[in-house]
Scaffold this motif. Structure first.
Motif, PDB file in Angstrom:
ATOM      1  N   GLY A 158     138.658  88.915  12.061  1.00 41.69           N
ATOM      2  CA  GLY A 158     138.562  87.672  12.794  1.00 41.69           C
ATOM      3  C   GLY A 158     137.766  87.831  14.070  1.00 41.69           C
ATOM      4  N   THR A 159     136.935  86.837  14.336  1.00 39.03           N
ATOM      5  CA  THR A 159     136.191  86.761  15.585  1.00 39.03           C
ATOM      6  C   THR A 159     136.426  85.368  16.138  1.00 39.03           C
ATOM      7  OG1 THR A 159     134.511  88.315  14.816  1.00 39.03           O
ATOM      8  CG2 THR A 159     133.892  86.860  16.624  1.00 39.03           C
ATOM      9  N   TRP A 160     136.838  85.282  17.387  1.00 42.42           N
ATOM     10  CA  TRP A 160     137.151  83.976  17.961  1.00 42.42           C
ATOM     11  C   TRP A 160     136.333  83.658  19.203  1.00 42.42           C
ATOM     12  CZ3 TRP A 160     140.568  87.967  17.213  1.00 42.42           C
ATOM     13  CH2 TRP A 160     140.886  88.739  18.337  1.00 42.42           C
ATOM     14  N   GLY A 161     135.458  84.560  19.603  1.00 44.18           N
ATOM     15  CA  GLY A 161     134.621  84.314  20.768  1.00 44.18           C
ATOM     16  C   GLY A 161     133.527  85.362  20.867  1.00 44.18           C
ATOM     17  N   VAL A 162     132.746  85.280  21.936  1.00 41.93           N
ATOM     18  CA  VAL A 162     131.601  86.165  22.097  1.00 41.93           C
ATOM     19  C   VAL A 162     131.886  87.348  23.017  1.00 41.93           C
ATOM     20  CG1 VAL A 162     129.948  84.328  21.613  1.00 41.93           C
ATOM     21  CG2 VAL A 162     130.630  84.778  23.984  1.00 41.93           C
ATOM     22  N   GLY A 163     133.040  87.398  23.648  1.00 43.92           N
ATOM     23  CA  GLY A 163     133.367  88.478  24.570  1.00 43.92           C
ATOM     24  C   GLY A 163     133.595  89.795  23.844  1.00 43.92           C
ATOM     25  N   PRO A 164     133.542  90.895  24.580  1.00 43.60           N
ATOM     26  CA  PRO A 164     133.684  92.217  23.964  1.00 43.60           C
ATOM     27  C   PRO A 164     135.022  92.450  23.252  1.00 43.60           C
ATOM     28  CG  PRO A 164     132.930  92.418  26.232  1.00 43.60           C
ATOM     29  CD  PRO A 164     133.245  90.980  25.999  1.00 43.60           C
ATOM     30  N   PHE A 165     136.051  91.713  23.630  1.00 46.26           N
ATOM     31  CA  PHE A 165     137.354  91.893  22.996  1.00 46.26           C
ATOM     32  C   PHE A 165     137.754  90.708  22.129  1.00 46.26           C
ATOM     33  CE2 PHE A 165     137.424  94.910  26.447  1.00 46.26           C
ATOM     34  CZ  PHE A 165     137.988  96.020  25.851  1.00 46.26           C
ATOM     35  N   ASP A 166     136.823  89.814  21.854  1.00 42.89           N
ATOM     36  CA  ASP A 166     137.132  88.591  21.111  1.00 42.89           C
ATOM     37  C   ASP A 166     137.012  88.763  19.598  1.00 42.89           C
ATOM     38  OD1 ASP A 166     137.548  87.411  23.539  1.00 42.89           O
ATOM     39  OD2 ASP A 166     135.710  86.229  23.541  1.00 42.89           O
ATOM     40  N   ASN A 167     137.511  89.864  19.097  1.00 44.09           N
ATOM     41  CA  ASN A 167     137.526  90.100  17.649  1.00 44.09           C
ATOM     42  C   ASN A 167     138.644  91.097  17.333  1.00 44.09           C
ATOM     43  OD1 ASN A 167     136.274  92.959  17.495  1.00 44.09           O
ATOM     44  ND2 ASN A 167     134.841  91.817  18.795  1.00 44.09           N
ATOM     45  N   ASP A 168     139.059  91.092  16.089  1.00 44.17           N
ATOM     46  CA  ASP A 168     140.176  91.952  15.673  1.00 44.17           C
ATOM     47  C   ASP A 168     139.916  93.432  15.905  1.00 44.17           C
ATOM     48  OD1 ASP A 168     141.716  89.792  14.864  1.00 44.17           O
ATOM     49  OD2 ASP A 168     141.136  89.949  12.759  1.00 44.17           O
ATOM     50  N   HIS A 169     138.695  93.893  15.607  1.00 43.42           N
ATOM     51  CA  HIS A 169     138.410  95.330  15.744  1.00 43.42           C
ATOM     52  C   HIS A 169     138.539  95.788  17.191  1.00 43.42           C
ATOM     53  CE1 HIS A 169     135.964  94.581  11.933  1.00 43.42           C
ATOM     54  NE2 HIS A 169     137.023  95.258  11.580  1.00 43.42           N
ATOM     55  N   ALA A 170     138.003  95.015  18.122  1.00 43.95           N
ATOM     56  CA  ALA A 170     138.073  95.383  19.540  1.00 43.95           C
ATOM     57  C   ALA A 170     139.492  95.246  20.073  1.00 43.95           C
ATOM     58  CB  ALA A 170     137.107  94.527  20.348  1.00 43.95           C
ATOM     59  N   ALA A 171     140.201  94.207  19.650  1.00 43.15           N
ATOM     60  CA  ALA A 171     141.590  94.041  20.089  1.00 43.15           C
ATOM     61  C   ALA A 171     142.461  95.195  19.574  1.00 43.15           C
ATOM     62  CB  ALA A 171     142.135  92.694  19.619  1.00 43.15           C
ATOM     63  N   ASP A 172     142.216  95.632  18.343  1.00 45.72           N
ATOM     64  CA  ASP A 172     142.935  96.794  17.811  1.00 45.72           C
ATOM     65  C   ASP A 172     142.598  98.051  18.606  1.00 45.72           C
ATOM     66  OD1 ASP A 172     144.079  95.192  15.858  1.00 45.72           O
ATOM     67  OD2 ASP A 172     142.746  95.881  14.256  1.00 45.72           O
ATOM     68  N   PHE A 173     141.338  98.197  18.998  1.00 45.57           N
ATOM     69  CA  PHE A 173     140.911  99.335  19.811  1.00 45.57           C
ATOM     70  C   PHE A 173     141.657  99.320  21.149  1.00 45.57           C
ATOM     71  CE2 PHE A 173     137.773 100.824  23.067  1.00 45.57           C
ATOM     72  CZ  PHE A 173     137.842 102.176  22.773  1.00 45.57           C
ATOM     73  N   ALA A 174     141.775  98.153  21.765  1.00 48.84           N
ATOM     74  CA  ALA A 174     142.519  98.044  23.021  1.00 48.84           C
ATOM     75  C   ALA A 174     143.975  98.458  22.815  1.00 48.84           C
ATOM     76  CB  ALA A 174     142.439  96.620  23.557  1.00 48.84           C
ATOM     77  N   GLY A 175     144.551  98.063  21.701  1.00 54.97           N
ATOM     78  CA  GLY A 175     145.925  98.482  21.391  1.00 54.97           C
ATOM     79  C   GLY A 175     146.029  99.984  21.221  1.00 54.97           C
ATOM     80  N   ASP A 176     145.036 100.578  20.570  1.00 57.53           N
ATOM     81  CA  ASP A 176     145.018 102.040  20.413  1.00 57.53           C
ATOM     82  C   ASP A 176     144.955 102.731  21.771  1.00 57.53           C
ATOM     83  OD1 ASP A 176     145.044 101.663  17.669  1.00 57.53           O
ATOM     84  OD2 ASP A 176     142.897 102.072  17.419  1.00 57.53           O
ATOM     85  N   LEU A 177     144.160 102.179  22.691  1.00 56.25           N
ATOM     86  CA  LEU A 177     144.078 102.751  24.038  1.00 56.25           C
ATOM     87  C   LEU A 177     145.433 102.674  24.735  1.00 56.25           C
ATOM     88  CD1 LEU A 177     140.652 101.352  25.263  1.00 56.25           C
ATOM     89  CD2 LEU A 177     141.206 103.752  24.833  1.00 56.25           C
ATOM     90  N   ASP A 178     146.109 101.538  24.598  1.00 55.80           N
ATOM     91  CA  ASP A 178     147.417 101.373  25.237  1.00 55.80           C
ATOM     92  C   ASP A 178     148.456 102.347  24.687  1.00 55.80           C
ATOM     93  OD1 ASP A 178     146.605  99.367  26.964  1.00 55.80           O
ATOM     94  OD2 ASP A 178     147.223  97.744  25.625  1.00 55.80           O
ATOM     95  N   GLU A 179     148.349 102.649  23.404  1.00 57.74           N
ATOM     96  CA  GLU A 179     149.320 103.549  22.774  1.00 57.74           C
ATOM     97  C   GLU A 179     149.011 105.024  23.030  1.00 57.74           C
ATOM     98  OE1 GLU A 179     149.408 102.467  18.660  1.00 57.74           O
ATOM     99  OE2 GLU A 179     150.134 100.447  19.090  1.00 57.74           O
ATOM    100  N   ALA A 180     147.781 105.315  23.410  1.00 59.41           N
ATOM    101  CA  ALA A 180     147.379 106.712  23.622  1.00 59.41           C
ATOM    102  C   ALA A 180     147.920 107.223  24.955  1.00 59.41           C
ATOM    103  CB  ALA A 180     145.859 106.826  23.614  1.00 59.41           C
ATOM    104  N   PRO A 181     148.219 108.509  25.018  1.00 54.81           N
ATOM    105  CA  PRO A 181     148.585 109.089  26.310  1.00 54.81           C
ATOM    106  C   PRO A 181     147.443 108.893  27.304  1.00 54.81           C
ATOM    107  CG  PRO A 181     148.987 110.648  24.515  1.00 54.81           C
ATOM    108  CD  PRO A 181     148.224 109.486  23.934  1.00 54.81           C
ATOM    109  N   PRO A 182     147.759 108.671  28.575  1.00 53.43           N
ATOM    110  CA  PRO A 182     146.713 108.405  29.576  1.00 53.43           C
ATOM    111  C   PRO A 182     145.580 109.419  29.573  1.00 53.43           C
ATOM    112  CG  PRO A 182     148.862 108.047  30.542  1.00 53.43           C
ATOM    113  CD  PRO A 182     149.092 108.623  29.166  1.00 53.43           C
TER     114      PRO A 182
END
Length: 137
Positions: free
Chosen positions: A2-26
């Protein structure tokens, strides 16, 4: 996907990547960002959405820490703080943005089919922030 906008995080792949970053140790977050950037530049067809979208998001995270950079998306970007980005990621992020906007880039070709130019403008804005930082040094 899914893509819902033009921003860097406005798609499923990028949003999943952000989630992966949050779950990773700092201490592993910078490595995940570098890995996403390198994935687009590796040999092969690496401009497909599932590879290119996280790389564009990673480039946006590098740009976010520079003068003139916009903060990461407050809804779909990472929630957890990121460490300062190493300066060597700046030219890498520029190369990634150049690669995803090349004529043979699959993700660019998909966006070329959309009559609204917002994605191209967003990539150009990110690139300008990154290039401006290099030219200041």
């Amino acid at each position: 996907m899914g893509t819902w906008g033009v921003g860097p995080f406005d798609n499923d792949h990028a949003a999943d990547f952000a989630g992966d970053l949050d779950e990773a140790p700092p201490e592993q977050r910078t490595e995940l960002i570098a890995r996403a950037l390198h994935a687009v530049l590796a040999p092969g067809n690496n401009t497909i959405s599932r590879v290119a979208d996280p790389a564009v998001a990673a480039a946006a995270l590098v740009a976010a820490q520079l003068p003139g950079g916009s903060p990461a998306d407050p809804v779909y970007g990472p929630d957890e703080p990121l460490p300062p980005m190493p300066v060597e990621l700046i030219p890498l992020a520029i190369r990634v943005l150049d690669r995803v906007t090349a004529a043979d880039s699959e993700v660019k070709q998909l966006w070329d089919e959309v009559p609204e130019p917002g994605w191209h403008d967003e990539i150009a804005r990110l690139r300008a922030v990154l290039v401006n930082d290099i030219s200041v040094e």
